[in-house]
Write a protein that holds these residues in place. Structure first.
Motif, PDB file in Angstrom:
ATOM      1  N   LEU A  35       0.827  -1.211   0.000  1.00  0.00           N
ATOM      2  CA  LEU A  35       0.000   0.000   0.000  1.00  0.00           C
ATOM      3  C   LEU A  35       0.860   1.259   0.000  1.00  0.00           C
ATOM      4  O   LEU A  35       0.575   2.227  -0.719  1.00  0.00           O
ATOM      5  CB  LEU A  35      -0.926  -0.009   1.217  1.00  0.00           C
ATOM      6  N   SER A  36       1.925   1.267   0.803  1.00  0.00           N
ATOM      7  CA  SER A  36       2.813   2.436   0.830  1.00  0.00           C
ATOM      8  C   SER A  36       3.497   2.636  -0.518  1.00  0.00           C
ATOM      9  O   SER A  36       3.716   3.775  -0.955  1.00  0.00           O
ATOM     10  CB  SER A  36       3.859   2.276   1.942  1.00  0.00           C
ATOM     11  N   ALA A  37       3.822   1.524  -1.212  1.00  0.00           N
ATOM     12  CA  ALA A  37       4.423   1.630  -2.538  1.00  0.00           C
ATOM     13  C   ALA A  37       3.426   2.213  -3.538  1.00  0.00           C
ATOM     14  O   ALA A  37       3.769   3.095  -4.336  1.00  0.00           O
ATOM     15  CB  ALA A  37       4.903   0.257  -3.004  1.00  0.00           C
ATOM     16  N   PHE A  38       2.182   1.725  -3.491  1.00  0.00           N
ATOM     17  CA  PHE A  38       1.149   2.268  -4.375  1.00  0.00           C
ATOM     18  C   PHE A  38       0.902   3.747  -4.082  1.00  0.00           C
ATOM     19  O   PHE A  38       0.726   4.556  -5.002  1.00  0.00           O
ATOM     20  CB  PHE A  38      -0.160   1.485  -4.204  1.00  0.00           C
ATOM     21  N   TRP A  39       0.875   4.115  -2.807  1.00  0.00           N
ATOM     22  CA  TRP A  39       0.632   5.504  -2.414  1.00  0.00           C
ATOM     23  C   TRP A  39       1.749   6.414  -2.907  1.00  0.00           C
ATOM     24  O   TRP A  39       1.492   7.470  -3.496  1.00  0.00           O
ATOM     25  CB  TRP A  39       0.479   5.592  -0.901  1.00  0.00           C
ATOM     26  N   ALA A  40       2.995   6.025  -2.663  1.00  0.00           N
ATOM     27  CA  ALA A  40       4.132   6.834  -3.104  1.00  0.00           C
ATOM     28  C   ALA A  40       4.174   6.923  -4.623  1.00  0.00           C
ATOM     29  O   ALA A  40       4.405   8.005  -5.188  1.00  0.00           O
ATOM     30  CB  ALA A  40       5.438   6.251  -2.565  1.00  0.00           C
ATOM     31  N   GLY A  41       3.948   5.783  -5.306  1.00  0.00           N
ATOM     32  CA  GLY A  41       3.975   5.785  -6.767  1.00  0.00           C
ATOM     33  C   GLY A  41       2.865   6.614  -7.363  1.00  0.00           C
ATOM     34  O   GLY A  41       3.079   7.387  -8.309  1.00  0.00           O
ATOM     35  N   SER A  42       1.659   6.480  -6.819  1.00  0.00           N
ATOM     36  CA  SER A  42       0.524   7.258  -7.310  1.00  0.00           C
ATOM     37  C   SER A  42       0.750   8.752  -7.106  1.00  0.00           C
ATOM     38  O   SER A  42       0.455   9.565  -7.988  1.00  0.00           O
ATOM     39  CB  SER A  42      -0.752   6.811  -6.599  1.00  0.00           C
ATOM     40  N   SER A  43       1.288   9.125  -5.950  1.00  0.00           N
ATOM     41  CA  SER A  43       1.551  10.542  -5.668  1.00  0.00           C
ATOM     42  C   SER A  43       2.635  11.090  -6.586  1.00  0.00           C
ATOM     43  O   SER A  43       2.535  12.225  -7.082  1.00  0.00           O
ATOM     44  CB  SER A  43       1.974  10.707  -4.199  1.00  0.00           C
ATOM     45  N   PHE A  44       3.671  10.292  -6.828  1.00  0.00           N
ATOM     46  CA  PHE A  44       4.756  10.721  -7.705  1.00  0.00           C
ATOM     47  C   PHE A  44       4.250  10.948  -9.131  1.00  0.00           C
ATOM     48  O   PHE A  44       4.549  11.978  -9.758  1.00  0.00           O
ATOM     49  CB  PHE A  44       5.867   9.669  -7.703  1.00  0.00           C
ATOM     50  N   VAL A  45       3.454  10.019  -9.633  1.00  0.00           N
ATOM     51  CA  VAL A  45       2.925  10.144 -10.993  1.00  0.00           C
ATOM     52  C   VAL A  45       1.941  11.318 -11.072  1.00  0.00           C
ATOM     53  O   VAL A  45       1.911  12.044 -12.071  1.00  0.00           O
ATOM     54  CB  VAL A  45       2.254   8.826 -11.421  1.00  0.00           C
ATOM     55  N   THR A  46       1.154  11.513 -10.017  1.00  0.00           N
ATOM     56  CA  THR A  46       0.229  12.644  -9.986  1.00  0.00           C
ATOM     57  C   THR A  46       0.989  13.965 -10.043  1.00  0.00           C
ATOM     58  O   THR A  46       0.589  14.897 -10.762  1.00  0.00           O
ATOM     59  CB  THR A  46      -0.645  12.594  -8.717  1.00  0.00           C
ATOM     60  N   PHE A  47       2.077  14.055  -9.296  1.00  0.00           N
ATOM     61  CA  PHE A  47       2.907  15.258  -9.329  1.00  0.00           C
ATOM     62  C   PHE A  47       3.455  15.504 -10.734  1.00  0.00           C
ATOM     63  O   PHE A  47       3.415  16.633 -11.243  1.00  0.00           O
ATOM     64  CB  PHE A  47       4.056  15.129  -8.327  1.00  0.00           C
ATOM     65  N   LEU A  48       3.958  14.451 -11.376  1.00  0.00           N
ATOM     66  CA  LEU A  48       4.500  14.614 -12.727  1.00  0.00           C
ATOM     67  C   LEU A  48       3.417  15.062 -13.705  1.00  0.00           C
ATOM     68  O   LEU A  48       3.691  15.856 -14.618  1.00  0.00           O
ATOM     69  CB  LEU A  48       5.122  13.310 -13.209  1.00  0.00           C
ATOM     70  N   SER A  49       2.196  14.569 -13.538  1.00  0.00           N
ATOM     71  CA  SER A  49       1.116  14.985 -14.435  1.00  0.00           C
ATOM     72  C   SER A  49       0.791  16.466 -14.283  1.00  0.00           C
ATOM     73  O   SER A  49       0.241  17.079 -15.202  1.00  0.00           O
ATOM     74  CB  SER A  49      -0.144  14.149 -14.177  1.00  0.00           C
ATOM     75  N   GLY A  50       1.119  17.035 -13.125  1.00  0.00           N
ATOM     76  CA  GLY A  50       0.929  18.469 -12.944  1.00  0.00           C
ATOM     77  C   GLY A  50       2.052  19.293 -13.526  1.00  0.00           C
ATOM     78  O   GLY A  50       1.915  20.509 -13.703  1.00  0.00           O
ATOM     79  N   VAL A  51       3.172  18.642 -13.836  1.00  0.00           N
ATOM     80  CA  VAL A  51       4.330  19.349 -14.386  1.00  0.00           C
ATOM     81  C   VAL A  51       4.372  19.247 -15.902  1.00  0.00           C
ATOM     82  O   VAL A  51       4.579  20.248 -16.603  1.00  0.00           O
ATOM     83  CB  VAL A  51       5.639  18.794 -13.777  1.00  0.00           C
ATOM     84  N   VAL A  52       4.205  18.026 -16.436  1.00  0.00           N
ATOM     85  CA  VAL A  52       4.221  17.837 -17.889  1.00  0.00           C
ATOM     86  C   VAL A  52       2.817  18.055 -18.433  1.00  0.00           C
ATOM     87  O   VAL A  52       1.828  17.903 -17.717  1.00  0.00           O
ATOM     88  CB  VAL A  52       4.736  16.433 -18.269  1.00  0.00           C
ATOM     89  N   SER A  53       2.716  18.413 -19.695  1.00  0.00           N
ATOM     90  CA  SER A  53       1.414  18.737 -20.278  1.00  0.00           C
ATOM     91  C   SER A  53       1.013  17.799 -21.405  1.00  0.00           C
ATOM     92  O   SER A  53      -0.015  18.004 -22.042  1.00  0.00           O
ATOM     93  CB  SER A  53       1.432  20.180 -20.809  1.00  0.00           C
ATOM     94  N   HIS A  54       1.817  16.758 -21.664  1.00  0.00           N
ATOM     95  CA  HIS A  54       1.526  15.842 -22.758  1.00  0.00           C
ATOM     96  C   HIS A  54       1.603  14.411 -22.248  1.00  0.00           C
ATOM     97  O   HIS A  54       2.529  14.051 -21.519  1.00  0.00           O
ATOM     98  CB  HIS A  54       2.513  16.050 -23.914  1.00  0.00           C
ATOM     99  N   VAL A  55       0.641  13.581 -22.645  1.00  0.00           N
ATOM    100  CA  VAL A  55       0.546  12.214 -22.127  1.00  0.00           C
ATOM    101  C   VAL A  55       1.781  11.397 -22.477  1.00  0.00           C
ATOM    102  O   VAL A  55       2.383  10.738 -21.612  1.00  0.00           O
ATOM    103  CB  VAL A  55      -0.726  11.522 -22.652  1.00  0.00           C
ATOM    104  N   MET A  56       2.185  11.425 -23.739  1.00  0.00           N
ATOM    105  CA  MET A  56       3.324  10.603 -24.161  1.00  0.00           C
ATOM    106  C   MET A  56       4.611  11.057 -23.489  1.00  0.00           C
ATOM    107  O   MET A  56       5.442  10.239 -23.090  1.00  0.00           O
ATOM    108  CB  MET A  56       3.473  10.656 -25.678  1.00  0.00           C
TER     109      MET A  56
END
Length: 726
Positions: A558-579
């Motif tokens: 669960l902690s791995a999923f939480w950290a990974g999900s948060s990290f990817v969410t942060f990156l989605s706020g920085v980059v503007s293109h899916v690919m």
């Protein structure tokens, strides 16, 4: 002077009388009667107390007038070629660079009850002018002044009393028309307004927009059939006018629509204007029917005004310019074609710009009387704060605004407290997701299939030297897989990005509310994924620790999923293109796995890479599950002759291995037999360099990484989604 003052007072009162006699369509607020808006003490507010002073005999009604003077806006452009001549809207900077004038000394005004349309070819500056009036250009970049009732508009107040409708229809696809408007009402209307009154307001708006037949139809997207293009556009307008704004800005609301749908959209805008709003929109080429609904026109060419006035004055303007409109020609089409032809000539539209200036001076026959009246009205009209309060008392429900002007001199920036916003955002997101169960189903299926594959590959590992290596491989792959499956979160925010920017640009809710809501609603799905993965693999692989070991393994996943999900969410706020987002995520997660300690233990890493080892998100859950496994193992992993298994001596007969052990024992002064325990679980942990953190500390650090990335996501939204031109 007394005579002049008396005449002007009579003129002003006559003006007011005419305004009272104008047939005004009732606002949505008037349909619901007057509504009390309680002020919450925790709301942040915008101060609009301008120290208003006016005599008791001042007029009770003064319509809103938005004025803009000498607006100019330029951007730097790259130097291309070596030609000496510059296009009409390019100018040389003193420093030798070049700037492009997107707006060049634009002036005009728009009044309550009217639609002002900005026309011009692509690149003429239509959208730029709308952005300038809507305060969507960075502070300091726009020159000139924008005022409402002769008072400079502060950015905070403008967000409260206005709305901006983007050109694209940015809506949640699986919500119905009524649900979409209801959620907008939950955001923009104050908490003091009851649920039934909000519902009544939504129904009134649906009737006004002509969406009654489509009220229960989903919006739809490429994969789901929904409402028509014209209905989508009207819904887009509806979500931004749910709070009945005083100012409404629209960027090409008829773009991409057929003539009938476009006419219906502008007809709706006319009703909105007549309800007491100022409507300003850009439009590319209006039809004859749409032109009949417009009250003021501004034609632009390379950022300059080539005509400003009413549609009825356009023929006379062009006739005096030497280009009369043929009898069977559409006025705006003829004017736009003329502007386009002039732009291709050597002098460009300079002659038409000068003609417009002389036309404006010539047709203001009563300029002196107008100046006297304007000075008088400035002294006697309601100040902006009280004009807004008067507008509210007539039924305009500006979100978060006080009804009683004596009670407060401020207007709330947000209509609802933080916790209400979180609940509404969470409810909307859950409702939209529940109608697309395949999204979570695919992720759950991927985790389940991965778990089954790992369970069958590493079925019931034994306590042997090979069993140690197999456990290390299982844990490394299992923990890294949890991070890679989180990559699906990238398109989630990117799909909502422009919806979020539109809603937060005009204070529908706080950015912090969005971050908290999406963090909370992600937890149940992460728990389900963690239980699925842990339940599939733990007992099948034969990991140690019993039920308590399983519970800890679940928390580690669960902690791995939480950290990974948060990290990817942060990156989605920085980059503007899916690919681009996928590429960055895959690369960084690969680095995290490389520095996790699986391929190279911490003790063997070069000193200059140690910092990356501690930044690796995979390190902490990986070390946690290793400690959970090898500390719980009471048995031995390598006994006597097993120490030769991974060496060239593995092929030697067992009897000879026993003799070798006896010889080694004599040399070392120890009794080493074929069953003597050589390596325990603690020895394995030391060999892997896992000695600096306890297993629970690894869990807490992994969770802390998740919270840190959520905070970083908030700042990415705060500084990266200003939605303003620079």
């Amino acid at each position: 002077m007394a005579s002049i003052g008396g005449d002007n007072f009579s003129y002003f009162n006559n003006n007011e009388l005419e305004l009272r006699e104008i047939g005004r369509r009732p606002t949505l607020g008037e349909l619901l009667k007057r509504v009390e808006d309680a002020q919450s003490p925790d709301h942040s507010v915008v101060d609009v107390s301008y120290g208003c002073r006016y005599p008791a005999a001042a007029p009770l009604l003064y319509p809103f007038k938005l004025s803009f003077q000498n607006l100019s806006y330029s951007v730097k452009v790259r130097r291309r070629g070596g030609g000496s001549s510059l296009p009409e809207n390019l100018a040389a900077e003193e420093s030798g660079g070049r700037v492009k004038l997107l707006l060049n000394d634009i002036s005009g005004e728009a009044r309550e009850g009217e639609i002002m349309a900005v026309l011009g070819a692509s690149g003429s500056g239509k959208s730029t002018l709308i952005d300038a009036l809507a305060d969507r250009i960075a502070k300091g970049k726009l020159k000139g002044k924008v005022t409402l009732n002769n008072e400079v508009l502060e950015s905070g107040l403008l967000k409260v009393i206005s709305a901006y409708v983007m050109q694209d229809d940015l809506l949640f696809p699986m919500l119905t028309v009524e649900e979409t408007l209801m959620f907008s009402a939950e955001f923009r209307l104050p908490r003091s307004l009851s649920k039934s009154k909000k519902k009544a307001r939504v129904q009134a708006l649906i009737n006004q927009l002509g969406l009654t037949a489509a009220a229960n139809t989903v919006i739809g997207d490429e994969g789901h059939r929904g409402v028509s293009g014209g209905e989508r556009r009207r819904v887009s307008i509806g979500i931004d006018i749910i709070h009945d704004p005083i100012l409404l800005f629209l960027d090409e609301p008829t773009s991409g629509l057929d003539s009938t749908s476009a006419f219906m959209v502008v007809k709706v805008l006319q009703r909105i204007a007549q309800s007491g709003s100022i409507v300003i929109m850009s439009i590319h080429q209006p039809s004859y029917r749409i032109l009949s609904l417009l009250d003021r026109l501004i034609f632009l060419s390379h950022g300059q005004t080539v005509y400003s006035g009413s549609p009825t004055d356009l023929p006379n303007f062009l006739a005096e310019f030497g280009h009369p409109i043929p009898g069977n020609e559409n006025r705006t089409e003829f004017a736009l074609d003329l502007v386009r032809d002039l732009e291709e000539t050597v002098g460009g539209t300079k002659s038409m710009v000068e003609h417009n200036k002389s036309w404006q001076r010539k047709n203001n026959d009563h300029l002196e009387d107008y100046e006297i009246h304007r000075d008088f009205s400035r002294r006697f009209h309601l100040c902006l704060k009280d004009a807004i309060s008067a507008s509210i008392s007539r039924g305009k429900l500006v979100s978060g605004a006080p009804i009683d002007s004596n009670r407060s001199s401020s207007f709330s920036k947000f209509s609802n407290p933080l916790w209400i916003e979180i609940l509404v955002i969470a409810k909307r997101s859950i409702m939209n997701s529940r109608r697309m169960p395949e999204l979570f189903g695919i992720r759950l299926g991927a985790v389940l299939i991965t778990g089954i594959i790992l369970a069958t590959m590493f079925w019931h590992l034994d306590n042997s030297p090979k069993g140690i290596q197999e456990r290390l491989g299982f844990f490394a792959f299992a923990m890294s897989t949890t991070f890679y499956t989180c990559a699906e979160a990238i398109p989630v925010f990117l799909q909502e990005r422009y919806i979020f920017m539109r809603e937060t640009a005009y204070n529908a809710y706080r950015r912090s509310s969005y971050v908290l809501a999406h963090s909370l609603i992600s937890i149940p799905s992460l728990i389900i994924l963690s239980l699925t993965f842990a339940g599939t693999t733990y007992f099948a692989v034969g990991l140690a620790g019993g039920f308590s070991g399983f519970v800890f393994f679940f928390f580690a996943v669960l902690s791995a999923f939480w950290a990974g999900s948060s990290f990817v969410t942060f990156l989605s706020g920085v980059v503007s293109h899916v690919m681009l987002g996928y590429t960055v995520v895959v690369a960084i997660l690969a680095y995290f796995l490389l520095f996790s300690g699986f391929f190279l233990s911490r003790d063997r890493m070069p000193p200059y890479w140690i910092w990356f080892h501690y930044m690796s998100l995979v390190k902490y859950p990986y070390e946690a599950v290793l400690q959970n496994e090898f500390e719980a193992k009471s048995g031995c992993f390598i006994r006597g002759v097993q120490m030769f298994d991974n060496t060239p001596l593995a092929v030697v007969p067992s009897a000879m291995k026993v003799e070798l052990l006896k010889s080694m024992g004599k040399t070392l002064g120890l009794n080493i037999t074929g069953s003597t325990c050589v390596t325990t679980g603690s020895d394995v942990l030391r060999q892997q360099g896992i000695t600096d953190l306890s297993k629970w500390n690894c869990i807490w650090i992994s969770m802390a990484w998740g919270f840190l990335f959520r905070i970083l996501f908030y700042f990415a939204l705060l500084f990266g989604s200003k939605n303003k031109r620079k």
